[in-house]
Design a protein around this motif. Structure first.
Motif, PDB file in Angstrom:
ATOM      1  N   GLY A 126      36.611  39.782  29.856  1.00 52.77           N
ATOM      2  CA  GLY A 126      36.484  38.770  30.908  1.00 52.77           C
ATOM      3  C   GLY A 126      37.280  39.076  32.166  1.00 52.77           C
ATOM      4  N   ARG A 127      37.895  40.244  32.209  1.00 46.63           N
ATOM      5  CA  ARG A 127      38.781  40.570  33.341  1.00 46.63           C
ATOM      6  C   ARG A 127      38.008  40.992  34.579  1.00 46.63           C
ATOM      7  NH1 ARG A 127      43.586  44.708  32.384  1.00 46.63           N
ATOM      8  NH2 ARG A 127      41.983  46.038  31.475  1.00 46.63           N
ATOM      9  N   TYR A 128      38.389  40.498  35.743  1.00 48.93           N
ATOM     10  CA  TYR A 128      37.860  41.019  37.005  1.00 48.93           C
ATOM     11  C   TYR A 128      38.919  40.887  38.083  1.00 48.93           C
ATOM     12  CZ  TYR A 128      36.648  36.138  38.206  1.00 48.93           C
ATOM     13  OH  TYR A 128      36.686  34.794  38.483  1.00 48.93           O
ATOM     14  N   THR A 129      38.675  41.528  39.214  1.00 53.70           N
ATOM     15  CA  THR A 129      39.710  41.678  40.240  1.00 53.70           C
ATOM     16  C   THR A 129      39.106  41.471  41.625  1.00 53.70           C
ATOM     17  OG1 THR A 129      40.648  43.374  38.795  1.00 53.70           O
ATOM     18  CG2 THR A 129      41.482  43.314  41.023  1.00 53.70           C
ATOM     19  N   CYS A 130      39.885  40.907  42.526  1.00 58.50           N
ATOM     20  CA  CYS A 130      39.447  40.812  43.920  1.00 58.50           C
ATOM     21  C   CYS A 130      39.319  42.231  44.480  1.00 58.50           C
ATOM     22  CB  CYS A 130      40.457  40.019  44.739  1.00 58.50           C
ATOM     23  SG  CYS A 130      40.108  40.091  46.511  1.00 58.50           S
ATOM     24  N   LYS A 146      38.573  27.951  43.890  1.00 57.36           N
ATOM     25  CA  LYS A 146      37.217  27.692  44.357  1.00 57.36           C
ATOM     26  C   LYS A 146      36.340  28.817  43.810  1.00 57.36           C
ATOM     27  CE  LYS A 146      34.709  26.598  48.562  1.00 57.36           C
ATOM     28  NZ  LYS A 146      34.413  27.478  49.701  1.00 57.36           N
ATOM     29  N   ALA A 147      35.307  28.451  43.041  1.00 57.93           N
ATOM     30  CA  ALA A 147      34.483  29.459  42.373  1.00 57.93           C
ATOM     31  C   ALA A 147      34.000  30.527  43.351  1.00 57.93           C
ATOM     32  CB  ALA A 147      33.304  28.784  41.693  1.00 57.93           C
ATOM     33  N   GLY A 148      34.198  31.781  42.989  1.00 54.68           N
ATOM     34  CA  GLY A 148      33.677  32.882  43.790  1.00 54.68           C
ATOM     35  C   GLY A 148      34.491  33.229  45.029  1.00 54.68           C
ATOM     36  N   VAL A 149      35.650  32.563  45.201  1.00 53.77           N
ATOM     37  CA  VAL A 149      36.484  32.859  46.377  1.00 53.77           C
ATOM     38  C   VAL A 149      37.903  33.194  45.927  1.00 53.77           C
ATOM     39  CG1 VAL A 149      37.358  31.980  48.582  1.00 53.77           C
ATOM     40  CG2 VAL A 149      35.122  31.209  47.731  1.00 53.77           C
TER      41      VAL A 149
END
Ligand code: ADP
Ligand code: ADP
Ligand code: ZN
Length: 216
Positions: A126-130, A146-149
């Motif tokens: 489930g890991r993700y990064t900006c 805020k979802a997706g930001v």
């Protein structure tokens, strides 16, 4: 202060390192991040490391020791640093000891973040990064407000690591148990090992780490 964060892939080393870096003013040295940057830039080191990383195997000791030896010479490391993902083998730990000894320094504490394998698979999947500021998130455990930001920089661009898939994770966990876990008795014998419970929530892990650091 020289601190090592030790733990299996997905234990939360990067997440906690980012917090300690802010609160204690220590630079975070992540060999994983440095290697990914080298791969992206297509450097010699990157080209050598690429296959190992994709297979969930360790890059050679020679490469990572060389990277760390150069990095700790830089100005921002003068007052100490936080190692995230290094050392990962006994040979790396011995090389680190020598590099520090030459400067009259030593590892002050090795913080073991203990997490069960089943949770690790979940955390990594489930890991993700900006993509812009590199802040880390998780699909379930750490969502942006805020979802997706991105909370940090407002970007709407996110990335996932190529090696964060279930097949590679199994190989990475096996690598941890055979090659990295021997560092636990190694550092215990030196009296610097501190084990914390990494299964609890992110804030509660931070509290335990801060307790260890405050006691040093
Ligand atoms: P490591 O650097 O040890 O590989 P990360 O810090 O990247 O691990 O964390 C892996 C994933 O698990 C990330 O998506 C992160 O948001 C999430 N995570 C980190 N610590 C915890 C925790 N204590 N509980 C739940 N999820 C966590
Ligand atoms: P994680 O903590 O999620 O396992 P890292 O970002 O620390 O991931 O490392 C990603 C990959 O980079 C590793 O699977 C390995 O191939 C390579 N790597 C990183 N640090 C080292 C190291 N100290 N020695 C050898 N290989 C390393
Ligand atoms: Zn961001």
């Amino acid at each position: 202060m020289i601190i090592v964060l030790l733990g299996p892939p997905g234990a939360g080393k990067g997440t906690q390192a980012a917090r300690i870096m802010e609160s204690r003013n220590l630079v975070q040295l992540s060999t994983g991040d440095m290697l990914r940057a080298a791969v992206a830039a297509g450097t010699d080191v990157g080209n050598k490391a690429k296959e190992f990383m994709a297979a969930g195997k360790l890059v050679t000791d020679e490469i990572v020791i060389g990277i760390i030896a150069d990095r700790i010479e830089e100005d921002d490391c003068r007052d100490g640093f936080l190692l995230d993902g290094f050392p990962r083998t006994i040979a790396q730990a011995e090389a680190l000891g020598k590099l520090l000894n030459d400067k009259g320094l030593k590892v002050d504490a090795v913080i073991e973040m203990k997490v069960e394998d089943e949770s690790l698979v979940d955390r990594i999947a489930g890991r993700y990064t900006c993509a812009d500021c590199k802040r880390g998130y998780h699909d379930t455990y750490l969502k942006p407000q805020k979802a997706g930001v991105c909370d940090g920089c407002g970007s709407t661009d996110f990335t996932r690591r190529a090696d964060d898939n279930r097949e590679t994770v199994t190989a990475r966990l096996a690598t941890y148990h055979t090659q990295t876990a021997p560092l636990l008795p190694f550092y215990e014998a030196q009296g610097v090992l501190r084990t914390i419970d990494g299964m609890v929530g992110i804030d509660d892990v931070t509290i335990q780490i801060n307790n260890v650091l405050s006691a040093l």
